[in-house]
Enzyme design. Sequence first.
Site, PDB file in Angstrom:
ATOM      1  N   CYS A  31      -4.832   2.152  -8.032  1.00 36.78           N
ATOM      2  CA  CYS A  31      -5.124   0.707  -8.082  1.00 36.78           C
ATOM      3  C   CYS A  31      -6.615   0.366  -8.012  1.00 36.78           C
ATOM      4  O   CYS A  31      -7.162  -0.174  -8.967  1.00 36.78           O
ATOM      5  CB  CYS A  31      -4.375   0.001  -6.962  1.00 36.78           C
ATOM      6  SG  CYS A  31      -2.600   0.034  -7.210  1.00 36.78           S
ATOM      7  N   GLY A  74      -9.614   5.841  -3.762  1.00 37.08           N
ATOM      8  CA  GLY A  74      -9.050   6.394  -4.999  1.00 37.08           C
ATOM      9  C   GLY A  74      -7.721   5.719  -5.241  1.00 37.08           C
ATOM     10  O   GLY A  74      -7.540   4.558  -4.889  1.00 37.08           O
ATOM     11  N   LYS A 112      -4.427   9.236  -0.316  1.00 32.94           N
ATOM     12  CA  LYS A 112      -4.424   8.758   1.064  1.00 32.94           C
ATOM     13  C   LYS A 112      -3.229   9.358   1.763  1.00 32.94           C
ATOM     14  O   LYS A 112      -2.319   9.886   1.097  1.00 32.94           O
ATOM     15  CB  LYS A 112      -4.378   7.227   1.120  1.00 32.94           C
ATOM     16  CG  LYS A 112      -3.104   6.648   0.507  1.00 32.94           C
ATOM     17  CD  LYS A 112      -3.090   5.145   0.530  1.00 32.94           C
ATOM     18  CE  LYS A 112      -2.769   4.645   1.904  1.00 32.94           C
ATOM     19  NZ  LYS A 112      -2.357   3.239   1.929  1.00 32.94           N
ATOM     20  N   ARG A 122       0.862  -1.189   0.000  1.00 31.16           N
ATOM     21  CA  ARG A 122       0.000   0.000   0.000  1.00 31.16           C
ATOM     22  C   ARG A 122       0.890   1.227   0.000  1.00 31.16           C
ATOM     23  O   ARG A 122       1.861   1.277   0.782  1.00 31.16           O
ATOM     24  CB  ARG A 122      -0.864   0.045   1.270  1.00 31.16           C
ATOM     25  CG  ARG A 122      -1.810  -1.104   1.445  1.00 31.16           C
ATOM     26  CD  ARG A 122      -2.225  -1.263   2.900  1.00 31.16           C
ATOM     27  NE  ARG A 122      -1.087  -1.584   3.752  1.00 31.16           N
ATOM     28  CZ  ARG A 122      -1.141  -1.704   5.078  1.00 31.16           C
ATOM     29  NH1 ARG A 122      -2.265  -1.504   5.711  1.00 31.16           N
ATOM     30  NH2 ARG A 122      -0.068  -2.005   5.786  1.00 31.16           N
ATOM     31  N   ASN A 140      -8.098  -6.827  -4.355  1.00 33.98           N
ATOM     32  CA  ASN A 140      -8.418  -5.394  -4.429  1.00 33.98           C
ATOM     33  C   ASN A 140      -9.924  -5.164  -4.486  1.00 33.98           C
ATOM     34  O   ASN A 140     -10.449  -4.237  -3.861  1.00 33.98           O
ATOM     35  CB  ASN A 140      -7.731  -4.758  -5.644  1.00 33.98           C
ATOM     36  CG  ASN A 140      -6.308  -4.339  -5.302  1.00 33.98           C
ATOM     37  OD1 ASN A 140      -5.826  -4.601  -4.208  1.00 33.98           O
ATOM     38  ND2 ASN A 140      -5.627  -3.688  -6.234  1.00 33.98           N
TER      39      ASN A 140
HETATM   40  P1  NAD Z   1       4.167   4.083 -11.856  1.00 36.19           P
HETATM   41  O1  NAD Z   1       3.464   4.803 -12.940  1.00 36.19           O
HETATM   42  O2  NAD Z   1       4.495   4.779 -10.592  1.00 36.19           O
HETATM   43  O3  NAD Z   1       5.532   3.480 -12.405  1.00 36.19           O
HETATM   44  C1  NAD Z   1       5.653   2.847 -13.647  1.00 36.19           C
HETATM   45  C2  NAD Z   1       7.072   3.076 -14.134  1.00 36.19           C
HETATM   46  O4  NAD Z   1       7.281   2.299 -15.300  1.00 36.19           O
HETATM   47  C3  NAD Z   1       7.365   4.536 -14.513  1.00 36.19           C
HETATM   48  O5  NAD Z   1       8.505   4.997 -13.834  1.00 36.19           O
HETATM   49  C4  NAD Z   1       7.596   4.470 -16.019  1.00 36.19           C
HETATM   50  O6  NAD Z   1       8.534   5.420 -16.467  1.00 36.19           O
HETATM   51  C5  NAD Z   1       8.109   3.052 -16.169  1.00 36.19           C
HETATM   52  N1  NAD Z   1       8.011   2.513 -17.536  1.00 36.19           N
HETATM   53  C6  NAD Z   1       6.968   2.599 -18.395  1.00 36.19           C
HETATM   54  N2  NAD Z   1       7.289   1.986 -19.551  1.00 36.19           N
HETATM   55  C7  NAD Z   1       8.542   1.518 -19.420  1.00 36.19           C
HETATM   56  C8  NAD Z   1       9.422   0.809 -20.265  1.00 36.19           C
HETATM   57  N3  NAD Z   1       9.058   0.454 -21.499  1.00 36.19           N
HETATM   58  N4  NAD Z   1      10.650   0.494 -19.818  1.00 36.19           N
HETATM   59  C9  NAD Z   1      11.028   0.859 -18.573  1.00 36.19           C
HETATM   60  N5  NAD Z   1      10.235   1.533 -17.714  1.00 36.19           N
HETATM   61  C10 NAD Z   1       9.006   1.856 -18.138  1.00 36.19           C
HETATM   62  O7  NAD Z   1       3.269   2.786 -11.570  1.00 36.19           O
HETATM   63  P2  NAD Z   1       3.152   1.993 -10.183  1.00 36.19           P
HETATM   64  O8  NAD Z   1       2.203   2.673  -9.292  1.00 36.19           O
HETATM   65  O9  NAD Z   1       4.508   1.652  -9.718  1.00 36.19           O
HETATM   66  O10 NAD Z   1       2.417   0.670 -10.679  1.00 36.19           O
HETATM   67  C11 NAD Z   1       3.079  -0.296 -11.453  1.00 36.19           C
HETATM   68  C12 NAD Z   1       2.207  -1.537 -11.527  1.00 36.19           C
HETATM   69  O11 NAD Z   1       2.050  -2.089 -10.217  1.00 36.19           O
HETATM   70  C13 NAD Z   1       0.799  -1.258 -12.025  1.00 36.19           C
HETATM   71  O12 NAD Z   1       0.372  -2.377 -12.765  1.00 36.19           O
HETATM   72  C14 NAD Z   1      -0.023  -1.160 -10.755  1.00 36.19           C
HETATM   73  O13 NAD Z   1      -1.362  -1.487 -10.951  1.00 36.19           O
HETATM   74  C15 NAD Z   1       0.669  -2.192  -9.893  1.00 36.19           C
HETATM   75  N6  NAD Z   1       0.528  -1.958  -8.446  1.00 36.19           N
HETATM   76  C16 NAD Z   1       0.616  -0.693  -7.938  1.00 36.19           C
HETATM   77  C17 NAD Z   1       0.521  -0.489  -6.573  1.00 36.19           C
HETATM   78  C18 NAD Z   1       0.595   0.906  -6.011  1.00 36.19           C
HETATM   79  O14 NAD Z   1       0.257   1.074  -4.833  1.00 36.19           O
HETATM   80  N7  NAD Z   1       1.031   1.901  -6.765  1.00 36.19           N
HETATM   81  C19 NAD Z   1       0.357  -1.586  -5.709  1.00 36.19           C
HETATM   82  C20 NAD Z   1       0.303  -2.858  -6.247  1.00 36.19           C
HETATM   83  C21 NAD Z   1       0.393  -3.037  -7.621  1.00 36.19           C
END
Ligand code: NAD
Length: 486
Positions: A280, A277, A340, A154, A228
């Site tokens: 995710c 919000g 949050k 989270r 989720n």
């Molecule tokens: P984010 O947008 O913060 O980070 C994604 C990163 O990937 C960015 O830095 C972007 O520049 C990079 N990226 C995009 N295309 C790329 C490529 N071709 N090569 C290299 N880097 C590349 O996203 P996030 O919040 O870290 O989420 C990532 C995944 O994890 C999503 O699928 C999300 O649903 C999942 N997730 C997120 C959370 C959360 O709390 N944020 C929790 C669990 C799962």
Amino acid sequence: MKVAVVGSGYVGLVAGACLADLGHEVTLVDSDKEKLNTLKAGVVPIHEKFLPELVARNSRAGRLVFSDSLPEAVGKSLVIFIAVGTPAMETGDPDLSYVEEVVSVIAKHVDHYKVVVEKSTVPVLTHEQIRKVMLLNGAPAEAFDVVSNPEFLREGTAVQDFLYPDRIVVGVSNEKSASILRDLYEPLVQGAYCRRSDAVPASAGQNGKTEFIVTSAKSAELIKHASNAFLAMKISFINAVASLCDAVGANVEEVSKGIGADHRIGRSFLRPGIGFGGSCFPKDLTAFQLVARECGVNFSLLEKVVEINHEQRNRFLRKVRGALWTLKGKRLAVLGLAFKGGTDDIRESPAIAIIKGLLEEGAQVAAFDPAAMERTQSVLGQSIVYAETPYAACHSAHALLILTDWPEFKDLDLARIRREMRHPIVIDGRNMFHPEDMANAGFHYYSMGRTTPPAASSHPRGPVTPISPGLELQELNGSTTMTAAR
Ligand code: NAD
């Protein structure tokens, strides 16, 4: 173990830094050059507790490096995590093109056996597509396995969640890849990490016991979406119960305590507010609905969860109108912009949605958030005032709205807040305060699912007329009409 993590966002950066802290050699890859330069300069671009320390100590130790070369990272790694974004498209489907792009590059640089780990949240059966793209791009079938290892961290407590998880789920098709992932996470599963003197401390409620769950890849993918969806459902459920509490004058805190004492239900996620919000829940819920629809499964429960969540924002706006009557020209202080507390992430933040609603009705907003002001500027621009302190935001305000549950808001000097404000009205969308405390501090205090006690009348600007519970006093706006608070 040599590990590559592709995508250094909220998930990838935390996963990379934590895996390095477990002793692995991690290369964090990102296509965003600016982000990489920031990280290489030792600056962590997101607000997350313990992350700067972990990035610094593991970079210093040489266990964590940043790179823009995916081929190089693939070449030297046994395990490659894909942690790129999967944002929702117009249709509601997640955009999997970033995943595909990364997979096609990985495929071309597989020279010996690799485990390709799907860390991003993706719909069920995505692992099969990943496998197909690997083969189409020339990766030999015996040179890789695809594993689903969903992430449950989270934001706000991401580092502790990663290092002290309830469970680690790995969805595999053979024992070889399961055993590599088991080795990778061994310090967490066996508890060796939490016994280290320099370990990041666990947060309250985390006991260092981690279940390692091996499933099929399909099941692992479904576990993430279903988890989720279930959590979101709990939030919408308690929000609907809070509306009922408002209607009959009951106290939602008492009700959720009574519900949560049943161990089959549990106490967590039973706190009402302005709805969920973030990047995710909203996106994953929509994606899960679409998966169900495509599979011919009636899962309309999920639609209701989303509907209640949306309605919650409107309900809050109605509370604001109930307390202030018209909003045009009113000066409103807002505390909290992030979706949050504990994060600077404003993606799908209910606070931002509510502010947009207030602006549409002609209110003026002065906001403060401990971490999310810069990101908010890119969305709301100069349509609101960004205050330097919570007290500055409250200056001359007709009301204070609390929209994010930052723990530090609980420590505010209420007397000072009250002195700053034009009218002592607080509408708390996160139930951060006790109604009696706020009444004793002289506020007309409105919250979610709890009755509004009469405010004590010791306002330095002159006496405040006490109001009856459940009624709003419009006298503060120059009118003496009483209206129902609901
Ligand atoms: P984010 O947008 O913060 O980070 C994604 C990163 O990937 C960015 O830095 C972007 O520049 C990079 N990226 C995009 N295309 C790329 C490529 N071709 N090569 C290299 N880097 C590349 O996203 P996030 O919040 O870290 O989420 C990532 C995944 O994890 C999503 O699928 C999300 O649903 C999942 N997730 C997120 C959370 C959360 O709390 N944020 C929790 C669990 C799962």
